[in-house]
Scaffold this active site. Sequence first.
Site, PDB file in Angstrom:
ATOM      1  N   LEU A 499       0.775  -1.238   0.000  1.00 10.69           N
ATOM      2  CA  LEU A 499       0.000   0.000   0.000  1.00 10.69           C
ATOM      3  C   LEU A 499       0.808   1.290   0.000  1.00 10.69           C
ATOM      4  O   LEU A 499       0.218   2.370  -0.088  1.00 10.69           O
ATOM      5  CB  LEU A 499      -0.936   0.020   1.228  1.00 10.69           C
ATOM      6  N   HIS A 500       2.127   1.231   0.156  1.00  7.50           N
ATOM      7  CA  HIS A 500       2.884   2.472   0.363  1.00  7.50           C
ATOM      8  C   HIS A 500       2.236   3.299   1.478  1.00  7.50           C
ATOM      9  O   HIS A 500       1.787   4.429   1.250  1.00  7.50           O
ATOM     10  CB  HIS A 500       2.938   3.320  -0.913  1.00  7.50           C
ATOM     11  N   ALA A 677      -2.859   5.917  -1.518  1.00  8.85           N
ATOM     12  CA  ALA A 677      -3.541   5.935  -2.809  1.00  8.85           C
ATOM     13  C   ALA A 677      -2.888   4.954  -3.777  1.00  8.85           C
ATOM     14  O   ALA A 677      -3.213   4.930  -4.958  1.00  8.85           O
ATOM     15  CB  ALA A 677      -3.510   7.347  -3.401  1.00  8.85           C
ATOM     16  N   HIS A 678      -1.951   4.150  -3.265  1.00 12.32           N
ATOM     17  CA  HIS A 678      -1.229   3.181  -4.103  1.00 12.32           C
ATOM     18  C   HIS A 678      -1.512   1.772  -3.605  1.00 12.32           C
ATOM     19  O   HIS A 678      -1.153   1.430  -2.489  1.00 12.32           O
ATOM     20  CB  HIS A 678       0.284   3.432  -4.032  1.00 12.32           C
ATOM     21  N   GLN A 679      -2.155   0.983  -4.434  1.00 13.46           N
ATOM     22  CA  GLN A 679      -2.412  -0.408  -4.073  1.00 13.46           C
ATOM     23  C   GLN A 679      -1.742  -1.303  -5.111  1.00 13.46           C
ATOM     24  O   GLN A 679      -1.928  -1.105  -6.307  1.00 13.46           O
ATOM     25  CB  GLN A 679      -3.921  -0.690  -4.013  1.00 13.46           C
TER      26      GLN A 679
END
Length: 748
Positions: A499-500, A677-679
Amino acid sequence: MKGKQSHARLRKSWEKKNYDRQLLSSSEMESLISICETFFPPLDPPSKLDHHDQINNSIKYFFQSSASQKPIPNEVAEVMKDRGLVEAVILVRVVLWLISTRLGTLLLCGFLCFGKEWPYITKFSHLPIERRERILKNWSSHRFFSPLRLVFYFLKSLCLYFCFSLVDDHAHNPAWEAIDYKPDTTNSKAINQERPLENGIIETFYETPTTLLQSLTSKGLSVTEDHIDNLYRIKCDVVIVGSGCGGGVAAAILAGAGQKVVVLEKGNYYTAPDYSSLEGPSMDELLEKGGMIPTTDGAVMLLAGSTVGGGTAVNWSAALNTPDPVLKEWSEEHGLSLFGSPQYKFAMQSVTQRLGVTTECVKEGFQNQVLRKGCENLGLEADRVPRNSSESHYCGSCYYGCRSADKQGTDVTWLVDAVNLGAVIITGCKAEKLRLVKHGRRRENRCIGVVARSLNNEIKRELQIEAKVTISACGSLRTPPLLMSSGLRNKKIGKNLHLHPSLMVWGYFPPQGPTSEFEGKSYEGGLITSAHRVILDQRPNSMPRALIETPALGPAACAALSPWESGNDIKKRMLRYSRTAHLFVMVRDKGSGEVKSERRISYELTQEDRENMTAGLRRALKILIAAGAVEVGTYRSDGQRIECIGKNEEEIEEFLGSVSATKGPMAACFWAVYCTAHQMGSCRMSKRENEGAVDENGESWEAEGLFVCDGSVLPSAVGVNPMITIQSTAYCIAKKLAESLKKGEFNF
């Protein structure tokens, strides 16, 4: 014409709601209203505020306003009903019901509910606001009863979000003037722009059962009606579920190879003139579940695009290549030769060229000015971040859709290429399941298409798309549920979710005085134009411990995420909104999570992740202090902060030493919500079937003809904003697939 209609619908759906089907009982609603009032209470305006020459009428109104006023409590209840996890909603309702009674208030609020007169115990809604504040503060840091903490954060976030996001018929919120927030809601500069996908798009929201059939056939599709099974049978060569980073690129490549491509998109189609720059309506229309996707424990909040263009329509424009150390890791440690190949390097070049990526920036926004200046004063390097927009792009609301049409998302690049080559995009259409048959030539199953339904309730018939090849490109959160609900059993599907994870820090820079050198407001200017890498060591090509960038943060999101110490504190904090610079710290997570279904996502960081986050938070605070912030702080729930003026180096270092993202007694009580917002990685690519969900070509290990072409195929976290990595990977997968189709390997 449709664009104007969709914009009007976006605004109308937010401003005019029907609350007749209320989730809560009258007693529960009374408790909720009293909690909302406590979070944002009516107060007497102060006689003086920092850096305000006078208390004007807008500030007076701001202090006198309350979250108990309609429709704020109604919106909170509505979102609970529509988006909350079942167990979370049950927990909140139980608490609301209990505090609507004297005995329940005694149980959850303790001695603070005692009075001097009969019956001596007062229920929550009848207590003075001062006592209610103390009760909620106790809930926020409860050491032994974490469900009360969850209720506190859930209701606090929703209540404060709606205080600053709801708008009237004139697209205005009365709190905005006080906090110096002026979103650009004037006509878009691209108001006369043609809709670039018009020739290939079918928007089911505007269709009827009769017109839908006509629209499908007019786009060159072979369509038959099945009256017995109540569905439309549609034939094509390739069907792609999702229109974001992966789906958009795959559509262009495969349409360019002569294949008839159909793209299914659950969201709707908007162009520059449709975007309103209004935080609430935009989040509601353009993001999955309005940007409110929590992990099951509520510790992480996920943002994912849900519109034509997917995440590329709402992301923050950063267009960074895959780091060389990551490519080496994936090619050598994971055995995936693709990522060490010339083809992948060529793909990155092709992608960045198509997106018009540039590192030049004519003018930086307020937050990026602060980040760059702080780094310069500390002797640290501040990188220029490449963006998929022009060097003069100064749009501060691109995450609500780019009103200048300058940001080059897939909706204005790859999908335009695809439509010009005959592809068809069907919007407002959700894929329900993949169509699998037994005994493929190379796999246990063969995928022959997908079954989808329109989200327009007037269209009752399902769409059964029959295709040689099916591509799932609906993202790391939605691809695993689609595969699992279709009967695939690979145990790696949904696992390895990265997920960052990110946490924020803030610094206040008054508009007068030394910090006035920083021009603009926190919500203006390019979203990410500068970044700082927190380096672990000086070895060449080593990955940083953390990446520090600037977030896009509207007032509603800012209020929802902010620590809450009291009603007075949150109001004073928000008055500083326009001159508060935020930095977010992102780590390349070693920890991972799992997508169990569309509504159930779990996630856990490792101790190393937390240590890297701690190092990043401390560095980010140092940068803010070096830039001249008069006060800095974290988003820890106890309001952790320090006034910098007059503090010596030893006092500053002591404060920085108290900043930590590692687990411990304090973390259990004073926690901050991670955002992402990164998956990535939930259907990862692997050399062997027992290590991942798809092979090196992106094809499912279980079903031939089924490909995954989104961020879920990435073997691990990228460590930088992943747009270019996802598009480059999709480019390679689609190019190889186009060759296979040309050879006839996937005929009907």
